[in-house]
Each structure stands twice: as C-alpha cells, then as structure tokens.
Design an enzyme around this catalytic site. Structure first.
Site, PDB file in Angstrom:
ATOM      1  CB  CYS A  30      -8.897   2.326  11.175  1.00  0.00           C
ATOM      2  SG  CYS A  30      -7.379   2.347  10.916  1.00  0.00           S
ATOM      3  CG  HIS A  83      -9.196   2.809   6.300  1.00  0.00           C
ATOM      4  ND1 HIS A  83      -9.504   3.857   7.698  1.00  0.00           N
ATOM      5  CD2 HIS A  83     -10.200   2.228   6.255  1.00  0.00           C
ATOM      6  CE1 HIS A  83     -10.226   2.813   7.892  1.00  0.00           C
ATOM      7  NE2 HIS A  83     -11.035   2.905   7.136  1.00  0.00           N
ATOM      8  CG  ASP A  99     -13.889   1.853   6.028  1.00  0.00           C
ATOM      9  OD1 ASP A  99     -13.811   2.497   7.655  1.00  0.00           O
ATOM     10  OD2 ASP A  99     -13.717   2.459   4.879  1.00  0.00           O
TER      11      ASP A  99
END
Length: 186
Positions: A30, A83, A99
């Site tokens: 991520c 994250h 996201d």
C-alpha cells in the site's frame, strides 16, 4: 435539502487519479501504491500536489482494524500491521480518501470512509486504536524509499510477490541534476 450538499459536491468532484483498475496496484504494498498515486497526481497537474497527503495508519502493536477491505469479504475488519491511504483535501471544500484496498468507492468521501472503514475508537479495544501520520504528498515523493525487506520472511522468501518495477529510491540531486545516492556500501 441542506443535507444533500455533500452528496452534490461529491458528484461534481473530478477524481485526481485514473479509475481504480487503471492505477498501479500491488497487493500488500500500500505504501508504494500510494507513492505511485502521488506521482500520478504530480505528473498530471489536475490538482495542486499541496492538497494531497499520504496517511500512514498504525499503532505500537502493529495491529489496526480496518473494515470494508477487499482482503476480508463480509462485515469483519482486516487487521493490518499498517495501512497507507491518500487524502485529498480539495479546495472545492470536500475531502476524499483514495484506498486501493477498499470495497468502498474510489475515491471515497472522507466522512463516509471514516465512518465505514474506521468505525469508532469507542467500539474497539484500546490495543487496536489507530494512530495517524499525515505526510504532505510532495514530501512523501521526495523522501519515501523502500528496499522491500519488510516483505521477506526470516529465510529471505517473499511473503507476497513484489511489484514488477524497481524499488522506490529517493535522493538528492547534485548541482547538475544527477541523483546523489544515499545507499551504504555493503
């Protein structure tokens, strides 16, 4: 009628990125996905880069719950060690979260994302409460680097396949505009 204003603003919003399926994406990377998204925003100049932020989410225990993630179908959360998402604070008055791992809209209005993906800290055990580190996108592009070693197990095997592009490296430029490497000799 006043309550319809946020929905109307979201409908008029032009995303700062291509559609989700056209973004650079690698599962479990991520931080690199968001770096690539920042790079796209910088190169396409639709919005000022100063409106964008990389948001790191973690805690001391490296156990944070996030709901509405592709890695966990259904109503339960995924417990990530960390994250990273992109926050666009639009000069148009509304903020959006990007996201690439969520099942929520891409981009997602900030309030919707917070309510659906984070839930309330009051509803989760204190050991799972999240902490946020917000980094301006221009600083993130300039300073983020990864050798991806955190994605290898103790035997040196990949936990998840690495992206096909080279590791992201950053560094200063010398007077001639050439990259000055900060790698240590082994």
């Amino acid at each position: 009628m006043e309550g319809d204003a946020p929905a109307a603003a979201a409908a008029r919003y032009q995303p700062a990125s291509p559609p989700r399926d056209a973004c650079v994406y690698n599962s479990c990377y991520c931080e690199e996905n968001i770096w690539k998204l920042c790079e796209y925003i910088k190169n396409h100049d639709q919005y000022p880069l100063e409106e964008c932020y990389a948001v790191f989410i973690s805690n001391e225990r490296k156990m944070i719950p996030i709901w509405k993630q592709q890695a966990r179908p259904g109503d339960g959360p995924v417990i990530w060690d960390y994250h990273v998402v992109l926050l666009h604070v639009s000069s148009g008055g509304q903020s959006f979260i990007y996201d690439l791992d969520t099942v929520l809209p891409f981009p997602c209005p900030f309030d919707t994302y917070v309510e659906d993906a984070f839930k309330s800290d009051e509803d989760i055990h204190p050991q799972f409460r999240r902490k946020f580190r917000v980094i301006r996108a221009d600083s993130y592009l300039k300073n983020f680097a990864s050798d991806r070693s955190h994605m290898k197990d103790s035997s040196g095997n990949w936990r998840e396949p690495p992206p096909s592009y080279p590791c992201i490296e950053t560094g200063e430029l010398d007077a001639a505009g050439h990259k000055v490497s900060h790698r240590r000799a082994s």
